[in-house]
Enzyme design. Structure first.
Site, short mmCIF file in Angstrom:
data_model
loop_
_atom_site.label_atom_id
_atom_site.label_comp_id
_atom_site.label_asym_id
_atom_site.label_seq_id
_atom_site.Cartn_x
_atom_site.Cartn_y
_atom_site.Cartn_z
NE ARG A 107 -2.75 0.05 3.46
CZ ARG A 107 -3.66 0.51 4.29
NH1 ARG A 107 -4.95 0.33 4.05
NH2 ARG A 107 -3.32 1.15 5.37
CB THR A 111 -2.93 6.92 -2.32
OG1 THR A 111 -2.11 5.77 -2.62
CG2 THR A 111 -2.29 8.16 -2.90
CG ASP A 203 2.23 -1.88 8.98
OD1 ASP A 203 2.20 -1.02 8.08
OD2 ASP A 203 2.61 -3.06 8.78
CG ASP A 206 5.76 -1.69 9.95
OD1 ASP A 206 6.40 -2.21 9.00
OD2 ASP A 206 5.36 -0.52 9.93
C1 PRP Z 1 -1.13 -4.59 4.54
C2 PRP Z 1 -1.83 -5.92 4.77
C3 PRP Z 1 -2.68 -6.07 3.55
C4 PRP Z 1 -3.04 -4.63 3.23
C5 PRP Z 1 -4.47 -4.40 3.62
O1 PRP Z 1 -0.06 -4.76 3.70
O2 PRP Z 1 -0.96 -6.96 4.96
O3 PRP Z 1 -2.00 -6.67 2.47
O4 PRP Z 1 -2.16 -3.80 3.97
O5 PRP Z 1 -4.87 -3.12 3.28
P1 PRP Z 1 -5.97 -2.83 2.17
O6 PRP Z 1 -7.11 -3.75 2.45
O7 PRP Z 1 -6.32 -1.37 2.41
O8 PRP Z 1 -5.36 -3.03 0.82
P2 PRP Z 1 0.95 -3.57 3.31
O9 PRP Z 1 0.53 -2.94 2.01
O10 PRP Z 1 1.10 -2.65 4.47
O11 PRP Z 1 2.27 -4.33 2.98
P3 PRP Z 1 3.18 -5.28 3.91
O12 PRP Z 1 2.40 -6.55 4.11
O13 PRP Z 1 4.38 -5.44 3.07
O14 PRP Z 1 3.44 -4.57 5.21
N1 URA Z 2 -2.53 -2.87 6.93
C1 URA Z 2 -2.20 -3.13 8.21
O1 URA Z 2 -1.17 -3.78 8.46
N2 URA Z 2 -2.98 -2.65 9.19
C2 URA Z 2 -4.11 -1.97 8.95
O2 URA Z 2 -4.79 -1.56 9.89
C3 URA Z 2 -4.45 -1.70 7.61
C4 URA Z 2 -3.65 -2.18 6.61
#
Ligand code: PRP
Ligand code: URA
Length: 211
Positions: A107, A111, A203, A206
């Site tokens: 993400r 945005t 997150d 993280d």
């Molecule tokens: C997080 C999570 C999902 C996404 C959900 O990933 O693991 O994939 O956000 O959000 P959405 O429903 O609004 O798309 P992130 O993009 O933070 O990547 P990461 O897993 O690498 O931390």
């Molecule tokens: N991705 C995350 O890891 N946490 C949230 O709350 C939303 C998107």
């Protein structure tokens, strides 16, 4: 908006709910977070695969023949990178023969729109039971992008397993793919201005990896 008609399957097992509380707790450190995420994922995945087809077989016990069943399905598990990797070990523990696809989605921090940086899927998805594992279903943008790739690759039976879902994400999945069932322990209140789930757990990636 999410409504009762969305085919969400709530997994309210007490051990899942207790684990979820620990994941939410800001004082839970990454090693513990990983351990609990794995434990929850075993129970969620078991529920998501409860209707797998089986074939009847017989084995010999020391005292004679005993009827039973073996799973008769090709299972494909698809972690959405990177947070979905925190659930992969659990699914492979349950289904060691499962094939694994990978979808990388990230993400944008401003945005909250996900861009897809990696896709590698097994062949022959048409006859597979496909489990998408991604712990957070927030706006639903990542889930829909993953589903777009899977259906374009020929998948027919796709289920999503997450650990926290937001009403907005469930509604988006339902709008694009009403046939996809979502397995989750909880549907939280909604999203904040940064599109994080509230109360959520922060997150996930993280907290899983200590970044
Ligand atoms: C997080 C999570 C999902 C996404 C959900 O990933 O693991 O994939 O956000 O959000 P959405 O429903 O609004 O798309 P992130 O993009 O933070 O990547 P990461 O897993 O690498 O931390
Ligand atoms: N991705 C995350 O890891 N946490 C949230 O709350 C939303 C998107």
């Amino acid at each position: 908006m999410y409504s009762e008609s969305v085919p969400v399957h709530l997994v309210r097992h007490p051990i899942v709910l207790e684990g979820l509380l620990e994941l939410r707790d800001v004082s839970t450190d990454p090693p513990r977070f990983r351990h609990i995420a794995n434990r929850i994922s075993i129970l969620l995945a078991a529920e998501a695969l409860a209707d797998l087809p089986v074939r009847e077989v017989t084995v010999q016990t020391p005292l004679g023949p005993a009827p039973g069943v073996r799973v008769a399905a090709d299972i494909v598990v698809v972690p959405v990178l990177r947070a979905g990797l925190g659930m992969l070990g659990a699914v492979l523990e349950l289904c060691p023969a499962a094939r694994v696809g990978h979808i990388g989605l990230q993400r944008d921090e401003t945005t909250a729109i996900a861009w897809q940086y990696y896709t590698r899927l097994p062949d022959g998805l048409r006859h597979s039971y496909v489990l998408v594992i991604d712990p957070m279903l927030a706006t639903g943008g990542s889930a829909v992008a993953a589903l777009d790739s899977l259906f374009a690759a020929g998948a027919i039976d796709v289920r999503i397993v997450c650990i926290v879902a937001a009403p907005e994400g469930l509604a988006l999945v339902d709008r694009h793919y009403p046939q996809v069932r979502v397995f989750t322990p909880v549907v939280d209140d909604g999203l904040n201005a940064q599109k994080y789930i509230v109360p959520g757990l922060g997150d996930f990636g993280d907290r899983l990896y200590g970044t």
